[in-house]
Every structure is written in C-alpha cells, then in structure tokens.
Design an enzyme around this catalytic site. Structure first.
Site, mmCIF file in Angstrom:
data_model
loop_
_atom_site.group_PDB
_atom_site.id
_atom_site.type_symbol
_atom_site.label_atom_id
_atom_site.label_comp_id
_atom_site.label_asym_id
_atom_site.label_seq_id
_atom_site.Cartn_x
_atom_site.Cartn_y
_atom_site.Cartn_z
ATOM 1 N N ARG A 93 0.770 -1.342 0.048
ATOM 2 C CA ARG A 93 -0.047 -0.130 0.054
ATOM 3 C C ARG A 93 0.804 1.015 0.029
ATOM 4 N NH1 ARG A 93 -2.214 1.071 5.257
ATOM 5 N NH2 ARG A 93 -0.795 3.068 5.122
ATOM 6 N N HIS A 143 -3.699 4.773 4.185
ATOM 7 C CA HIS A 143 -5.013 3.776 4.192
ATOM 8 C C HIS A 143 -6.065 4.640 3.643
ATOM 9 C CE1 HIS A 143 -7.674 0.850 6.000
ATOM 10 N NE2 HIS A 143 -8.184 1.990 6.730
ATOM 11 N N TYR A 176 3.879 6.021 11.425
ATOM 12 C CA TYR A 176 3.949 4.721 11.548
ATOM 13 C C TYR A 176 4.850 4.151 10.711
ATOM 14 C CZ TYR A 176 -0.019 4.030 8.341
ATOM 15 O OH TYR A 176 -0.704 4.206 7.356
#
Length: 356
Positions: free
Chosen positions: A258, A262, A271
């Site tokens: 990805r 998100h 993160y």
C-alpha cells in the site's frame, strides 16, 4: 496459458511467489494470450487514473473518504478479469478499481463512499456485492451465495477480496472453514499490502505466508507476485476454474504494497518510513506492462480523459437524497422498531421545516 496446479510445493516455506513478468518487464513464465495482456494493461491504466481522480474528488469534498489502491492495480484488475460473466465478485472498500473493471459505472461505484444511498449500484445487474467496509464480513456472505449456487446446481464461482488485516478476523475463519467443509466454489483473494492501517504484517500473523493459512482449512493456497498482473490473472483463473468444476475453495495471496495512505484521513508518516515504499514504486505493475508490451499510458489517454470528465460532471451534481431510503432494503418486511425509527425521523424533519 501455463497451468498452475494445486500443488503442496506451493505451500513450502521459502518458495518464491509465482511470477510471470519481472520488474524489468521481461517474461519469466508462460504468459496469457496477447489480447488478455492488453486488456490487463488497459484496465490498470484506467484504474490508476480512477484512483487519482477519486483522491482529487475527496480533497474537493465530493467524497467523504477514499481508500486508494494505487500500486495494487495488478491485484484489482488481474483477479477481476479472471471472472466469467456468471461469476460473482465480493469487494472491500479498497476495491473500487475492481468494481469499475467489472463494469459498474464509475459514479455508481463511488456512491457509497460519497455517503449517498445504499451500495450505489444494483448488485444483481453486475453480479458485484456492495463494497464492504467492516473487515471480512463479505467472506461469510460470499460463501453463503456460493453454497446456495452449488445446491441449485448453478455453474459459477465467487471471488472474495480481503486485505491482510482481514485474515485476523473471526469472520475470515468462519468463511474459510465453511467454504472448505461444504466445498463451496469460492476463491479468497488476499491482497497482502503489508499494512492493516498502521499495523504491519509482522504484528498480524506468524504464518510463513498468508497463503499457508489454507493448509489448516484443507484447501490449496498460492502466493503470487501481486504486482504482476499476468501472474495474478493466471493463478486466479485456474483457482476459479477449479471452483466451478467442483474442486472447492482456494486461497490466493497477492504480495503487494500500500504505497499511499490507508485513506485520505491517514498520516503514514506516523508509523512508517516514507522510504519503505520506494522499492515497491520501482516494481510498479503498470511500468512492468509498459515495458512488456512496448507501450505506455498514453495509448489509453483519450479514453481515460473521457471517463474522468464524465465522472467529474456526474459527481458535481448534487444527488437527491430521500431520508426515507435509509429504511429501505434493511428487511424484506420492516420491523416495528424500524418503522418507529422511520416515523421519528419524519417527525423530526417535519418539525425542522416548521410543519405541524
């Protein structure tokens, strides 16, 4: 087309994912026919443009949220084009490119993410279930449809999209187990993009691969290079054919990444290191096919421009929203509680309008 048989060897730790086109665009296995390759390329290019346009519409306030699948188009397109007309697709919220590839109009595909009406399209007309936001809840529904079709003697297969995080949910276990026990004609396609929002794969599962999960349920599992559209198409085609012929369910893990957040509300810098995505950008599925076929995105520029212009025009029209539609299609026969909720909303709206 190379036959990818259900072999236990595919499950051995350390085995490389199935690949037919490498990062340089060179064929390293038996490829599908050229018309299929060109269809895969076209759908990926249009899908990338759709992703970019939907992201822009979100920034303009035309969509409430958008989960981009940039970099994952090979999974979306390769698996979806493997479906036959009579098959069913059960997507997640990130699989809008798959839904558009299946033939659902772009504006209808985005209706749910816009916050309007139920799924936005007729699932029966397209044989595409509504976009599924809760993780894995589409799995049991897909297995139920597949089992019912098998009992009726219908010849079809069902393709279920899941993310890596979804495999940690109880609904996934129930779907895998039921499908295996009842030999349902289902293919579970896991897009392993390495992240469940901010949780890395290493904190989700200790299995050597997510394809290994198939062993415990008594079905074949495959791990495929998820940025290789030809490999995805070939493996999923074989798994779907096996399901249609009575061979039962399979798990296919597409190894991808990805590269974008998100959703538009996510901040990946909190993160993960931004440099982590660079090797995956270098393995971009569209660039591979540009090199393989000797063409680039410009071959489909006019079609993409027209498709996006139509989408923008439709999205710029304010949709008519009837609050009563909130209560439609919930139950075949509305329950007393549902009717009471509908009447309460009607009264509240009437009071807001100054009506007696």
């Amino acid at each position: 087309m190379k036959s990818i048989e259900a072999s236990p060897e595919l499950m051995l730790p350390g085995r490389k994912p199935i690949q037919l086109v490498d990062e340089n665009g060179s064929a390293v296995g038996d490829l599908p026919d050229e018309p299929v390759l060109r269809s895969l390329h076209r759908a990926m290019v249009l899908g990338r443009r759709f992703n970019r346009q939907a992201t822009a519409l979100t920034k303009q306030g035309r969509l409430a949220v958008y989960p981009s699948s940039v970099g994952q188009e090979a999974c979306e397109v390769g698996a979806t084009l493997a479906l036959e007309d009579n098959d069913w697709l059960f997507p997640t919220y990130r699989d809008t490119v798959a839904v558009v590839t299946r033939g659902v109009p772009a504006v209808e595909t985005l209706t749910l993410l816009r916050g309007n009406w139920h799924s936005g399209y007729d699932p029966y007309a397209h044989r595409v279930a509504p976009l599924c936001t809760p993780l894995s809840t589409n799995g049991p529904h897909a297995v139920g449809l597949a089992h019912a079709a098998r009992l009726r003697g219908d010849s079809l297969a069902v393709l279920v999209f899941m993310g890596d995080g979804a495999t940690s949910e109880g609904d996934a276990h129930e779907a895998f187990n039921f499908a295996a026990v009842f030999n349902a004609p289902v293919v579970f396609f896991i897009q392993n993009n390495q992240w469940a929002i901010s949780v890395p794969l290493s904190k989700q599962s200790k299995a050597p691969t997510l394809a290994h999960k198939a062993i415990g349920y008594g079905m074949p599992g495959y791990q495929v290079d998820g940025n290789d559209a030809a490999a995805v198409y070939t493996v999923v085609s074989e798994a779907l054919a096996r399901a249609r012929s009575g061979g039962g369910p399979s798990i296919v893990e597409g190894l991808t990444y990805r590269v974008e957040p998100h959703t538009n509300s996510d901040d990946t810098n909190r993160y993960r290191d931004p440099s982590d995505a660079e090797p995956w950008r270098a393995a971009d599925p569209i660039i591979r096919f540009n090199r393989l076929l000797g063409v680039d995105e410009s071959a489909y520029a006019e079609e993409a421009d027209r498709m996006m212009a139509e989408l923008r025009a439709e999205m710029n029209q304010d949709a008519h929203v009837d609050p009563d539609e909130l209560f439609e299609h919930v139950y075949a026969v509305p329950t007393p509680r549902l009717r009471a909720q509908r009447d309460a909303l009607r009264a509240e709206l009437a009071a807001d309008r100054g009506e007696a």
